[in-house]
Write an enzyme that holds these catalytic residues in place. Structure first.
Site, short mmCIF file in Angstrom:
data_model
loop_
_atom_site.label_atom_id
_atom_site.label_comp_id
_atom_site.label_asym_id
_atom_site.label_seq_id
_atom_site.Cartn_x
_atom_site.Cartn_y
_atom_site.Cartn_z
N GLU A 30 -147.15 -33.97 -61.76
CA GLU A 30 -145.96 -34.33 -62.55
C GLU A 30 -145.34 -33.11 -63.22
O GLU A 30 -145.96 -32.04 -63.31
CB GLU A 30 -146.33 -35.38 -63.60
CG GLU A 30 -147.35 -34.89 -64.60
CD GLU A 30 -147.04 -35.35 -66.01
OE1 GLU A 30 -145.90 -35.21 -66.46
OE2 GLU A 30 -147.98 -35.83 -66.67
N ASP A 143 -143.82 -49.88 -79.00
CA ASP A 143 -143.87 -48.65 -78.20
C ASP A 143 -145.06 -48.66 -77.25
O ASP A 143 -146.19 -48.37 -77.63
CB ASP A 143 -143.92 -47.42 -79.12
CG ASP A 143 -143.75 -46.12 -78.34
OD1 ASP A 143 -143.68 -46.17 -77.09
OD2 ASP A 143 -143.67 -45.05 -78.98
N SER A 145 -145.87 -47.13 -73.34
CA SER A 145 -145.33 -46.27 -72.29
C SER A 145 -144.98 -47.06 -71.04
O SER A 145 -145.72 -47.96 -70.61
CB SER A 145 -146.37 -45.20 -71.92
OG SER A 145 -145.89 -44.42 -70.85
N ALA A 146 -143.86 -46.68 -70.42
CA ALA A 146 -143.48 -47.28 -69.13
C ALA A 146 -144.47 -46.89 -68.04
O ALA A 146 -144.45 -47.48 -66.96
CB ALA A 146 -142.07 -46.83 -68.75
N LYS A 164 -154.13 -40.39 -73.94
CA LYS A 164 -154.15 -39.51 -75.10
C LYS A 164 -154.69 -40.25 -76.32
O LYS A 164 -154.37 -41.41 -76.54
CB LYS A 164 -152.74 -38.97 -75.35
CG LYS A 164 -152.22 -38.21 -74.15
CD LYS A 164 -150.82 -37.67 -74.39
CE LYS A 164 -150.20 -37.22 -73.09
NZ LYS A 164 -149.70 -38.36 -72.27
#
Ligand code: PSU
Ligand code: MN
Length: 310
Positions: A30, A143, A145-146, A164
């Protein structure tokens, strides 16, 4: 897939196309960790070291990013320069891809969009640092993450150091279970937490060799469960990890500061990573780089085992 041609809209680097055509091992990488996760100018050097690590372990690296509106699978030096140094590089998840492409913009791909593009290009293995997940306080902020919903619908195996520790790890594991995202510990029965080898949560499954992971991948294909991601959670080595006390202190400070400064949306993760790098005087940066390199090497070894028909 040997002999397959990539779908239109992607530009595949010649070396990657050749490897895919012959069934040679390929590892997708990535680019958000380069553009938004690591400080300049060191990020450019690290991007090359990650690719070198993949090569040394016997696979072809394919760093993925959008440059001048074109999603690229494998970057040349000029494209890597743009991603590592330009202020015009957006952090691009799957929903942003078409918009950035249509405008001819630059985009660094997250775990979500890298997984999507890698799978589209026919790449089965992907290495990153840590997955995105459910943030602390998500019941209030929403919130999440996608990365998670995208992994739930993408045929890919991702090697990472867990999620994380800035996240709500327990909630993230629950969401992965709900979404059907498979998780195996690599050489561990505990879910790793990026800067630390152990989040405190047990894993049900572990693999101890690249061949074992390759066998799980083959089994997924045979059983028709390969359309949802397999996460290979590779813990950072204890001697390379951030000391527990330093980790806990800096995490607490970083979360407080994030709440006070009202950071939100896609800025949250880069903000907290940058806070760690600054507050640990670079110690967290070293850990981050070490774990990404280790994940790149492991992904390459799994890709090689898979290509060898293990
Ligand atoms: N791993 C790293 N550094 C990073 C990331 C992963 O070592 O910066 C990035 C990945 O691109 C991941 C993103 O998709 O963090 C998660 O961002 P968010 O929480 O906004 O989805
Ligand atoms: Mn988010």
């Amino acid at each position: 897939m040997p002999g397959s041609t990539p779908p239109p809209g992607l530009v595949v680097a010649p070396e990657v196309a050749e490897a895919l055509a012959t069934g040679a091992p390929v590892v997708a990488l990535e680019s958000t960790l380069i553009s938004h996760g690591l400080p300049r100018p060191y990020n450019r050097e690290v991007a090359v070291r990650i690719e070198d690590e993949v090569r040394a372990a016997g696979a072809v690296p394919a760093t993925i990013a959008v440059v001048d509106g074109v999603p690229r699978i494998g970057l040349d030096a000029a494209a890597l320069d743009v991603i590592a140094t330009s202020d015009a590089v957006a952090k691009v998840s799957v929903r942003d891809l078409a918009i950035v492409a249509a405008r001819g913009g630059h985009g660094a791909t997250t775990v979500a969009s890298t997984a999507h593009l890698a799978a589209r290009a026919g790449i089965a293995l992907f290495a990153t640092g840590g997955l995105g997940g459910v943030h602390r306080g998500a019941s209030r902020t929403w919130d999440e993450s996608a990365d998670l919903p995208v992994l739930a619908r993408t045929p890919i195996t991702v090697v990472c150091a867990g999620v994380k520790s800035i996240l709500d790890v327990a909630a993230t594991l629950e969401r992965m279970e709900t979404l059907g995202v498979a998780v195996v510990g690599y050489g561990t029965s505990r879910f790793p937490a990026f800067y630390r080898p152990d989040s405190g949560f047990d894993l049900e499954w572990r693999c101890d060799t690249p061949e074992e992971v390759a066998a799980v991948m083959a089994s997924r294909a045979a059983l028709g469960t390969e359309d949802t991601a397999l996460v290979v959670a590779n813990p950072v080595r204890e001697e390379e990890a951030l000391p527990q006390e330093m980790h806990d202190r800096v995490l607490g400070e970083g979360l407080d500061l994030a709440a006070k400064t009202d950071v939100r949306g896609k800025d949250v993760t880069p903000f907290l990573l940058a806070y760690f790098h600054q507050a640990t005087a670079g110690a967290s940066l070293e850990v981050n780089v070490d774990l990404v390199l280790a994940n790149a090497a492991l992904a390459a070894r799994i890709a090689a085992a898979r290509a060898a028909g293990a």
